[in-house]
Structures are given as structure tokens and as C-alpha cells.
Motif scaffolding. Sequence first.
Motif, PDB file in Angstrom:
ATOM      1  N   VAL A   1       0.846  -1.180   0.000  1.00 51.15           N
ATOM      2  CA  VAL A   1       0.000   0.000   0.000  1.00 51.15           C
ATOM      3  C   VAL A   1       0.890   1.241   0.000  1.00 51.15           C
ATOM      4  O   VAL A   1       2.001   1.227   0.533  1.00 51.15           O
ATOM      5  CB  VAL A   1      -0.983   0.026   1.190  1.00 51.15           C
ATOM      6  CG1 VAL A   1      -2.028  -1.069   1.033  1.00 51.15           C
ATOM      7  CG2 VAL A   1      -0.257  -0.132   2.513  1.00 51.15           C
ATOM      8  N   SER A   2       0.378   2.279  -0.628  1.00 50.61           N
ATOM      9  CA  SER A   2       1.127   3.523  -0.770  1.00 50.61           C
ATOM     10  C   SER A   2       0.316   4.685  -0.224  1.00 50.61           C
ATOM     11  O   SER A   2      -0.906   4.621  -0.155  1.00 50.61           O
ATOM     12  CB  SER A   2       1.443   3.784  -2.251  1.00 50.61           C
ATOM     13  OG  SER A   2       2.130   2.720  -2.838  1.00 50.61           O
ATOM     14  N   CYS A   3       1.025   5.738   0.122  1.00 49.12           N
ATOM     15  CA  CYS A   3       0.370   6.955   0.600  1.00 49.12           C
ATOM     16  C   CYS A   3       1.082   8.150  -0.007  1.00 49.12           C
ATOM     17  O   CYS A   3       2.274   8.360   0.243  1.00 49.12           O
ATOM     18  CB  CYS A   3       0.424   7.023   2.121  1.00 49.12           C
ATOM     19  SG  CYS A   3      -0.130   8.590   2.817  1.00 49.12           S
ATOM     20  N   SER A   4       0.352   8.899  -0.809  1.00 47.14           N
ATOM     21  CA  SER A   4       0.905  10.073  -1.458  1.00 47.14           C
ATOM     22  C   SER A   4       0.479  11.316  -0.680  1.00 47.14           C
ATOM     23  O   SER A   4      -0.712  11.487  -0.395  1.00 47.14           O
ATOM     24  CB  SER A   4       0.405  10.154  -2.897  1.00 47.14           C
ATOM     25  OG  SER A   4       0.884  11.313  -3.532  1.00 47.14           O
ATOM     26  N   ALA A   5       1.445  12.167  -0.354  1.00 49.41           N
ATOM     27  CA  ALA A   5       1.176  13.338   0.472  1.00 49.41           C
ATOM     28  C   ALA A   5       1.325  14.632  -0.316  1.00 49.41           C
ATOM     29  O   ALA A   5       2.187  14.741  -1.198  1.00 49.41           O
ATOM     30  CB  ALA A   5       2.124  13.364   1.671  1.00 49.41           C
ATOM     31  N   SER A   6       0.499  15.604   0.036  1.00 46.92           N
ATOM     32  CA  SER A   6       0.615  16.937  -0.529  1.00 46.92           C
ATOM     33  C   SER A   6       0.174  17.955   0.512  1.00 46.92           C
ATOM     34  O   SER A   6      -0.547  17.615   1.454  1.00 46.92           O
ATOM     35  CB  SER A   6      -0.241  17.059  -1.799  1.00 46.92           C
ATOM     36  OG  SER A   6      -1.603  16.844  -1.505  1.00 46.92           O
ATOM     37  N   GLY A   7       0.654  19.176   0.352  1.00 47.91           N
ATOM     38  CA  GLY A   7       0.247  20.237   1.258  1.00 47.91           C
ATOM     39  C   GLY A   7       0.995  20.273   2.576  1.00 47.91           C
ATOM     40  O   GLY A   7       0.642  21.035   3.477  1.00 47.91           O
ATOM     41  N   LEU A   8       2.025  19.458   2.710  1.00 48.76           N
ATOM     42  CA  LEU A   8       2.841  19.478   3.920  1.00 48.76           C
ATOM     43  C   LEU A   8       4.300  19.323   3.524  1.00 48.76           C
ATOM     44  O   LEU A   8       4.600  18.858   2.409  1.00 48.76           O
ATOM     45  CB  LEU A   8       2.429  18.372   4.902  1.00 48.76           C
ATOM     46  CG  LEU A   8       2.856  16.924   4.622  1.00 48.76           C
ATOM     47  CD1 LEU A   8       2.606  16.069   5.855  1.00 48.76           C
ATOM     48  CD2 LEU A   8       2.141  16.359   3.441  1.00 48.76           C
ATOM     49  N   THR A   9       5.181  19.719   4.430  1.00 48.95           N
ATOM     50  CA  THR A   9       6.612  19.549   4.180  1.00 48.95           C
ATOM     51  C   THR A   9       6.952  18.106   4.505  1.00 48.95           C
ATOM     52  O   THR A   9       7.288  17.760   5.642  1.00 48.95           O
ATOM     53  CB  THR A   9       7.432  20.525   5.024  1.00 48.95           C
ATOM     54  OG1 THR A   9       6.949  21.856   4.836  1.00 48.95           O
ATOM     55  CG2 THR A   9       8.910  20.466   4.610  1.00 48.95           C
TER      56      THR A   9
END
Length: 127
Positions: free
Chosen positions: A20-28
Motif C-alpha cells: 500500500v502507498s500513501c501520497s502526500a501533498s500540502g505538507l513539508t
Amino acid sequence: QVQLVESGGGLVQPGGSLRVSCSASGLTFNENTMGWFRQAPGKEREFVAAISWSGSSTWYADSVKGRFTISRDNAKNTVYLQMTSLKIEDTAVYYCAGGHFIPRAITVRRLNEYGSWGQGTQVTVSS
């Protein structure tokens, strides 16, 4: 706006593998400790694994140690959970979480250390 989006869940047979993967945006992203938690029906959300901002330190729940591997790619703002030798009891919704805190063995297991959460992805282990 912070967004964590999990993907890769699905149905797998006992003994099988899944990532499983988790893509992040909007944070450092490279300043955040990242964690994976899971919640089975009728149970509380529980810690699965965590990784420090650099990837140099990882922590695991005893129930998954030796079977699951957490990793991250800071260039892609993505954290992964590779799951092998899956058991029926691994069936749950898996959540990605991010937090800006100093990671220690105690702190990474606390849900309230993480300020950002994804919507979850279902992992079902069944024959």
C-alpha cells in the motif's frame, strides 16, 4: 490543504503479499514522521509501523515485525507499507498518518501525535 491519499489495498489470500502507498501533498513531507495504522471492524485503530523523516529509523508493532516493511521516498512525497506473509487477522482499513514531532518508540505509537490522516484503504486477507 494537507492531503494524504492511500492506494493499493485489495483482496489477497493468506500468505500473500501486498503493498500500500500513501501520497502526500500540502505538507513539508521530509519534515514529517509518517506512520501506518489500521482498524478492523469493531476494534480500535492501532499502530502498525512508522518511519522517521529521513527514513533512517523505523518502528513496528510486534504483530507485524518481520512481515511488514515501511519505507519512504521523499522525492515523491510517498510512504509505502510492504506487507508479506499476510494473515487473516491483518484484515483492516489501513490509514496513513503524518506528524511533525520527534519520533521515539513511544511517541510514534500515539494517534494524537499525528496531525494529518488519510481516508484509508481496505486490505482483506481471505481464502
